[in-house]
Write a protein that holds these residues in place. Structure first.
Motif, PDB file in Angstrom:
ATOM      1  N   THR A 196       0.831  -1.210   0.000  1.00  8.67           N
ATOM      2  CA  THR A 196       0.000   0.000   0.000  1.00  8.67           C
ATOM      3  C   THR A 196       0.859   1.251   0.000  1.00  8.67           C
ATOM      4  O   THR A 196       0.539   2.258  -0.623  1.00  8.67           O
ATOM      5  N   LEU A 197       1.953   1.161   0.703  1.00 11.06           N
ATOM      6  CA  LEU A 197       2.842   2.302   0.854  1.00 11.06           C
ATOM      7  C   LEU A 197       3.411   2.726  -0.491  1.00 11.06           C
ATOM      8  O   LEU A 197       3.456   3.920  -0.830  1.00 11.06           O
ATOM      9  N   GLU A 198       3.814   1.751  -1.246  1.00  6.75           N
ATOM     10  CA  GLU A 198       4.374   2.012  -2.576  1.00  6.75           C
ATOM     11  C   GLU A 198       3.337   2.721  -3.457  1.00  6.75           C
ATOM     12  O   GLU A 198       3.644   3.701  -4.137  1.00  6.75           O
ATOM     13  N   ARG A 199       2.105   2.234  -3.384  1.00  7.48           N
ATOM     14  CA  ARG A 199       1.033   2.820  -4.188  1.00  7.48           C
ATOM     15  C   ARG A 199       0.772   4.256  -3.743  1.00  7.48           C
ATOM     16  O   ARG A 199       0.662   5.179  -4.550  1.00  7.48           O
ATOM     17  N   LEU A 200       0.719   4.418  -2.428  1.00  7.51           N
ATOM     18  CA  LEU A 200       0.441   5.715  -1.845  1.00  7.51           C
ATOM     19  C   LEU A 200       1.490   6.743  -2.249  1.00  7.51           C
ATOM     20  O   LEU A 200       1.189   7.907  -2.541  1.00  7.51           O
ATOM     21  N   TYR A 201       2.694   6.285  -2.265  1.00  8.83           N
ATOM     22  CA  TYR A 201       3.837   7.123  -2.632  1.00  8.83           C
ATOM     23  C   TYR A 201       3.684   7.646  -4.055  1.00  8.83           C
ATOM     24  O   TYR A 201       3.796   8.851  -4.319  1.00  8.83           O
ATOM     25  N   GLN A 202       3.361   6.755  -4.970  1.00 11.05           N
ATOM     26  CA  GLN A 202       3.165   7.139  -6.369  1.00 11.05           C
ATOM     27  C   GLN A 202       2.004   8.129  -6.490  1.00 11.05           C
ATOM     28  O   GLN A 202       2.073   9.123  -7.214  1.00 11.05           O
ATOM     29  N   GLU A 203       0.950   7.818  -5.760  1.00 10.93           N
ATOM     30  CA  GLU A 203      -0.282   8.590  -5.820  1.00 10.93           C
ATOM     31  C   GLU A 203      -0.061  10.030  -5.357  1.00 10.93           C
ATOM     32  O   GLU A 203      -0.447  10.972  -6.039  1.00 10.93           O
ATOM     33  N   VAL A 204       0.552  10.162  -4.198  1.00 12.99           N
ATOM     34  CA  VAL A 204       0.781  11.492  -3.636  1.00 12.99           C
ATOM     35  C   VAL A 204       1.685  12.301  -4.555  1.00 12.99           C
ATOM     36  O   VAL A 204       1.436  13.482  -4.809  1.00 12.99           O
ATOM     37  N   ALA A 205       2.715  11.665  -5.061  1.00  9.27           N
ATOM     38  CA  ALA A 205       3.638  12.368  -5.956  1.00  9.27           C
ATOM     39  C   ALA A 205       2.872  12.895  -7.165  1.00  9.27           C
ATOM     40  O   ALA A 205       3.003  14.071  -7.539  1.00  9.27           O
ATOM     41  N   GLN A 206       2.060  12.042  -7.725  1.00 13.30           N
ATOM     42  CA  GLN A 206       1.296  12.427  -8.904  1.00 13.30           C
ATOM     43  C   GLN A 206       0.365  13.601  -8.623  1.00 13.30           C
ATOM     44  O   GLN A 206       0.281  14.538  -9.398  1.00 13.30           O
ATOM     45  N   GLN A 207      -0.302  13.528  -7.461  1.00  8.76           N
ATOM     46  CA  GLN A 207      -1.216  14.611  -7.082  1.00  8.76           C
ATOM     47  C   GLN A 207      -0.529  15.965  -7.056  1.00  8.76           C
ATOM     48  O   GLN A 207      -1.149  16.995  -7.252  1.00  8.76           O
ATOM     49  N   HIS A 208       0.774  15.951  -6.772  1.00  8.76           N
ATOM     50  CA  HIS A 208       1.506  17.214  -6.666  1.00  8.76           C
ATOM     51  C   HIS A 208       2.401  17.445  -7.875  1.00  8.76           C
ATOM     52  O   HIS A 208       3.313  18.249  -7.821  1.00  8.76           O
ATOM     53  N   ARG A 209       2.162  16.721  -8.933  1.00  5.74           N
ATOM     54  CA  ARG A 209       2.944  16.819 -10.164  1.00  5.74           C
ATOM     55  C   ARG A 209       4.440  16.800  -9.823  1.00  5.74           C
ATOM     56  O   ARG A 209       5.217  17.613 -10.274  1.00  5.74           O
ATOM     57  N   PHE A 210       4.755  15.839  -9.006  1.00  5.54           N
ATOM     58  CA  PHE A 210       6.108  15.703  -8.483  1.00  5.54           C
ATOM     59  C   PHE A 210       6.700  14.454  -9.126  1.00  5.54           C
ATOM     60  O   PHE A 210       6.050  13.410  -9.182  1.00  5.54           O
ATOM     61  N   LEU A 211       7.919  14.565  -9.627  1.00  6.19           N
ATOM     62  CA  LEU A 211       8.571  13.403 -10.222  1.00  6.19           C
ATOM     63  C   LEU A 211       9.377  12.707  -9.134  1.00  6.19           C
ATOM     64  O   LEU A 211      10.445  13.171  -8.749  1.00  6.19           O
ATOM     65  N   PRO A 212       8.862  11.618  -8.600  1.00  5.10           N
ATOM     66  CA  PRO A 212       9.470  11.031  -7.405  1.00  5.10           C
ATOM     67  C   PRO A 212      10.693  10.190  -7.748  1.00  5.10           C
ATOM     68  O   PRO A 212      10.741   9.541  -8.797  1.00  5.10           O
ATOM     69  N   SER A 213      11.670  10.231  -6.869  1.00  2.16           N
ATOM     70  CA  SER A 213      12.860   9.398  -7.079  1.00  2.16           C
ATOM     71  C   SER A 213      13.056   8.425  -5.921  1.00  2.16           C
ATOM     72  O   SER A 213      13.969   7.632  -5.913  1.00  2.16           O
ATOM     73  N   GLY A 214      12.193   8.510  -4.946  1.00  2.00           N
ATOM     74  CA  GLY A 214      12.302   7.595  -3.811  1.00  2.00           C
ATOM     75  C   GLY A 214      11.588   8.158  -2.605  1.00  2.00           C
ATOM     76  O   GLY A 214      11.129   9.294  -2.636  1.00  2.00           O
ATOM     77  N   TYR A 215      11.471   7.361  -1.593  1.00  6.42           N
ATOM     78  CA  TYR A 215      10.832   7.861  -0.381  1.00  6.42           C
ATOM     79  C   TYR A 215      11.445   7.219   0.845  1.00  6.42           C
ATOM     80  O   TYR A 215      12.156   6.218   0.754  1.00  6.42           O
ATOM     81  N   THR A 216      11.174   7.815   1.977  1.00  9.43           N
ATOM     82  CA  THR A 216      11.629   7.296   3.255  1.00  9.43           C
ATOM     83  C   THR A 216      10.425   7.171   4.160  1.00  9.43           C
ATOM     84  O   THR A 216       9.662   8.114   4.293  1.00  9.43           O
ATOM     85  N   PHE A 217      10.269   6.018   4.732  1.00 12.08           N
ATOM     86  CA  PHE A 217       9.207   5.856   5.720  1.00 12.08           C
ATOM     87  C   PHE A 217       9.810   5.164   6.923  1.00 12.08           C
ATOM     88  O   PHE A 217      10.292   4.032   6.815  1.00 12.08           O
TER      89      PHE A 217
END
Lengths: 161, 161
Positions: B118-139
């Motif tokens: 779920t976390l992986e999905r959430l990460y993609q989702e939030v990035a997209q909502q902010h038109r952010f090109l994600p390169s990774g995350y920390t949880f």
DNA sequence: ATTCTTGCAAAGCCTTTGCAACTGC
DNA sequence: GCAGTTGCAAAGGCTTTGCAAGAAT
């Protein structure tokens, strides 16, 4: 920008209250007052060195040591949150501000705040699964913000000409 | 413990390959070989200072500077991941190991790994909502692990006697 | 008055770096 | 033999701390 939370006291009086309620009551000094007012006069993320510089630039005379010492108290008092963004730390308003997480642009350093209820649930869930008593979490998304991304695209197009 | 991912090469040969494929080919030295073997001979999280100490304790002679320099290359090569756990950094195996996140016990320092789709999905989702090109995350979830929690309970009971 | 806070400069911690000697390729 | 690597010690950020002077209660 997130919507501020309604609070009944000023950061300053909340801090006084915190200081007075310590096991060993602490004193509210003018250096601290200047700092609290300065920090809460604008809503932004900052680190200790930046704050020292901004304070000096504003004509306030507060030593580096006092800035560090007061920051620690403000975090403890719940007025500020200390974030670890990659290698660097950042402080942000906690009091009067809702819980949220961050997108951190690696290109321009911009910090974007967001709220996501699923995350909060997920956090509780995972902790429980591991019989872990959670006290908090950090979620930071790294990457490139829309503006920097745009700039990069434009530059790439130009480079091809 | 998570299930290791199947990999076709040893960390050592993967590192050689990385070094050789650089724009400016880099050399695979005996200090580096010793380090890679040492690091991948056990699966644990560590920081640079710890590693220096463990290396010395194991009778290997590698200078602090080389340890730091080689760690940087190993991260770049994708063999290690560098985590920021609160104030401290930790390195962990990346090569041959699945993506995961961490629970960090503030009491004993233990690091518990977990996976959550779920976390992986959430990460993609939030990035997209902010038109952010994600390169990774920390949880990272902070708190107290089951053992420390138990110990604390027991101690509390004893204190009451 | 007492005790906490301040400012200064010094020390600490972790990490990086300049340089001469060394070693892979 | 050339270019990258090592070890050492020195320097770098950022943060903390010891201490004497100053301020809050």
């Amino acid at each position: 920008m997130l919507t501020p939370v309604q609070v009944s006291q000023s950061p300053e009086s909340k801090f006084r209250e915190y200081l007075a309620s310590r096991p060993k009551p602490q004193r509210f000094t003018s250096a601290q007052q200047k700092m609290v007012r300065f920090i809460f006069s604008s809503h932004q993320h900052f680190d200790a060195e930046q704050l020292c510089a901004d304070i000096a630039r504003a004509g306030l005379k507060i030593s580096r040591a006092t800035v560090y010492r007061t920051l620690a108290k403000l975090v403890d008092a719940g007025l500020l949150r200390r974030l670890q963004l990659g290698e660097r730390v950042a402080y942000e308003h906690d009091y009067g501000y809702p819980h949220h997480d961050h997108l951190h642009c690696q290109s321009c350093g911009k910090i974007i705040e967001f709220q996501n209820p699923t995350l909060e649930r997920l956090y509780q869930e995972v902790a429980q699964q591991h019989r872990f008593l959670p006290s908090g979490y950090t979620f930071v998304i790294r990457g490139t913000c829309a503006e920097c991304n745009q700039a990069r695209m434009t530059k790439r197009r130009l480079d091809l000409v």
